[in-house]
Motif scaffolding. Structure first.
Motif, PDB file in Angstrom:
ATOM      1  N   SER A 219       0.837  -1.197   0.000  1.00  0.00           N
ATOM      2  CA  SER A 219       0.000   0.000   0.000  1.00  0.00           C
ATOM      3  C   SER A 219       0.874   1.249   0.000  1.00  0.00           C
ATOM      4  O   SER A 219       1.852   1.329   0.718  1.00  0.00           O
ATOM      5  N   SER A 220       0.504   2.228  -0.809  1.00  0.00           N
ATOM      6  CA  SER A 220       1.269   3.467  -0.869  1.00  0.00           C
ATOM      7  C   SER A 220       0.679   4.540   0.035  1.00  0.00           C
ATOM      8  O   SER A 220       1.278   5.586   0.227  1.00  0.00           O
ATOM      9  N   PHE A 221      -0.480   4.277   0.607  1.00  0.00           N
ATOM     10  CA  PHE A 221      -1.136   5.235   1.493  1.00  0.00           C
ATOM     11  C   PHE A 221      -2.102   4.450   2.362  1.00  0.00           C
ATOM     12  O   PHE A 221      -2.855   3.615   1.858  1.00  0.00           O
ATOM     13  N   ARG A 222      -2.071   4.717   3.652  1.00  0.00           N
ATOM     14  CA  ARG A 222      -3.023   4.072   4.552  1.00  0.00           C
ATOM     15  C   ARG A 222      -3.779   5.159   5.306  1.00  0.00           C
ATOM     16  O   ARG A 222      -3.177   6.147   5.742  1.00  0.00           O
ATOM     17  N   MET A 223      -5.075   4.962   5.469  1.00  0.00           N
ATOM     18  CA  MET A 223      -5.893   5.934   6.173  1.00  0.00           C
ATOM     19  C   MET A 223      -6.980   5.224   6.969  1.00  0.00           C
ATOM     20  O   MET A 223      -7.616   4.305   6.471  1.00  0.00           O
ATOM     21  N   ILE A 224      -7.154   5.671   8.211  1.00  0.00           N
ATOM     22  CA  ILE A 224      -8.219   5.180   9.071  1.00  0.00           C
ATOM     23  C   ILE A 224      -9.050   6.398   9.454  1.00  0.00           C
ATOM     24  O   ILE A 224      -8.510   7.412   9.904  1.00  0.00           O
ATOM     25  N   VAL A 225     -10.361   6.301   9.266  1.00  0.00           N
ATOM     26  CA  VAL A 225     -11.234   7.440   9.552  1.00  0.00           C
ATOM     27  C   VAL A 225     -12.353   7.009  10.497  1.00  0.00           C
ATOM     28  O   VAL A 225     -13.038   6.024  10.238  1.00  0.00           O
ATOM     29  N   GLU A 226     -12.503   7.744  11.574  1.00  0.00           N
ATOM     30  CA  GLU A 226     -13.667   7.625  12.442  1.00  0.00           C
ATOM     31  C   GLU A 226     -14.588   8.752  11.990  1.00  0.00           C
ATOM     32  O   GLU A 226     -14.341   9.919  12.294  1.00  0.00           O
ATOM     33  N   VAL A 227     -15.616   8.436  11.246  1.00  0.00           N
ATOM     34  CA  VAL A 227     -16.474   9.448  10.636  1.00  0.00           C
ATOM     35  C   VAL A 227     -16.987  10.414  11.707  1.00  0.00           C
ATOM     36  O   VAL A 227     -17.536  10.005  12.718  1.00  0.00           O
ATOM     37  N   GLY A 228     -16.785  11.706  11.436  1.00  0.00           N
ATOM     38  CA  GLY A 228     -17.194  12.744  12.366  1.00  0.00           C
ATOM     39  C   GLY A 228     -16.262  12.910  13.557  1.00  0.00           C
ATOM     40  O   GLY A 228     -16.508  13.737  14.426  1.00  0.00           O
ATOM     41  N   GLU A 229     -15.208  12.115  13.620  1.00  0.00           N
ATOM     42  CA  GLU A 229     -14.290  12.160  14.763  1.00  0.00           C
ATOM     43  C   GLU A 229     -12.866  12.471  14.312  1.00  0.00           C
ATOM     44  O   GLU A 229     -12.558  13.593  13.996  1.00  0.00           O
ATOM     45  N   LYS A 230     -12.053  11.454  14.219  1.00  0.00           N
ATOM     46  CA  LYS A 230     -10.628  11.614  13.934  1.00  0.00           C
ATOM     47  C   LYS A 230     -10.251  10.849  12.673  1.00  0.00           C
ATOM     48  O   LYS A 230     -10.969   9.963  12.229  1.00  0.00           O
ATOM     49  N   ALA A 231      -9.082  11.203  12.143  1.00  0.00           N
ATOM     50  CA  ALA A 231      -8.532  10.482  11.001  1.00  0.00           C
ATOM     51  C   ALA A 231      -7.036  10.282  11.226  1.00  0.00           C
ATOM     52  O   ALA A 231      -6.380  11.112  11.864  1.00  0.00           O
ATOM     53  N   TYR A 232      -6.520   9.187  10.695  1.00  0.00           N
ATOM     54  CA  TYR A 232      -5.114   8.843  10.850  1.00  0.00           C
ATOM     55  C   TYR A 232      -4.576   8.405   9.497  1.00  0.00           C
ATOM     56  O   TYR A 232      -5.256   7.697   8.756  1.00  0.00           O
ATOM     57  N   THR A 233      -3.365   8.806   9.189  1.00  0.00           N
ATOM     58  CA  THR A 233      -2.759   8.420   7.920  1.00  0.00           C
ATOM     59  C   THR A 233      -1.283   8.098   8.104  1.00  0.00           C
ATOM     60  O   THR A 233      -0.669   8.445   9.116  1.00  0.00           O
ATOM     61  N   VAL A 234      -0.740   7.468   7.092  1.00  0.00           N
ATOM     62  CA  VAL A 234       0.700   7.246   7.016  1.00  0.00           C
ATOM     63  C   VAL A 234       1.037   6.923   5.565  1.00  0.00           C
ATOM     64  O   VAL A 234       0.225   6.352   4.834  1.00  0.00           O
ATOM     65  N   ILE A 235       2.226   7.332   5.142  1.00  0.00           N
ATOM     66  CA  ILE A 235       2.714   7.034   3.796  1.00  0.00           C
ATOM     67  C   ILE A 235       4.095   6.388   3.901  1.00  0.00           C
ATOM     68  O   ILE A 235       4.806   6.607   4.878  1.00  0.00           O
TER      69      ILE A 235
END
Length: 117
Positions: free
Chosen positions: A71-87
């Motif tokens: 994966s070239s990009f990873r993202m986790i999203v808690e809708v309406g809350e927080k988001a986390y990413t890494v490349i």
């Protein structure tokens, strides 16, 4: 047919492991990101790391004949809350920047940074 393939694998794989000197899976499954200029200027290439993962895992990284896949990009999203990413690398294209590959180890370890959402 299937049995022949299995027998061949069991007889050739241990020889390959011994010949290559692999001790753990990460000796074979290595991350190797080379910059287009890295052939002449090695400083542009990212460090090589042992990797976990396969096409059947969340890490989704594997070495095939060529190229390596992940994966070239990873993202986790808690809708309406927080988001986390890494490349796998960093946000800067300048090799002298602290952000050239500052997210690489995070990506390898499946760690994330919080971002605005």
């Amino acid at each position: 047919m299937e049995r022949e393939w299995l027998e061949t694998s069991f007889s050739t794989v241990p020889e390959e492991i011994e010949r290559e000197g692999w001790k753990v899976y990460g000796d074979y499954n290595r991350l190797k990101i080379e910059h287009p200029f890295g052939v002449k200027l090695k400083v542009f290439n990212y460090p090589s790391y042992q990797m976990d993962g396969s096409e059947y895992t969340i890490y989704n990284f594997r070495v095939e004949e060529s190229p390596q896949v992940g994966s070239s990009f990873r993202m986790i999203v808690e809708v309406g809350e927080k988001a986390y990413t890494v490349i796998p690398g960093g946000n800067s294209g300048k090799v002298t920047s602290k952000h050239y590959f500052d997210q690489l180890e995070m990506w390898i370890n499946c760690d994330y940074k919080e971002v605005s959402w």
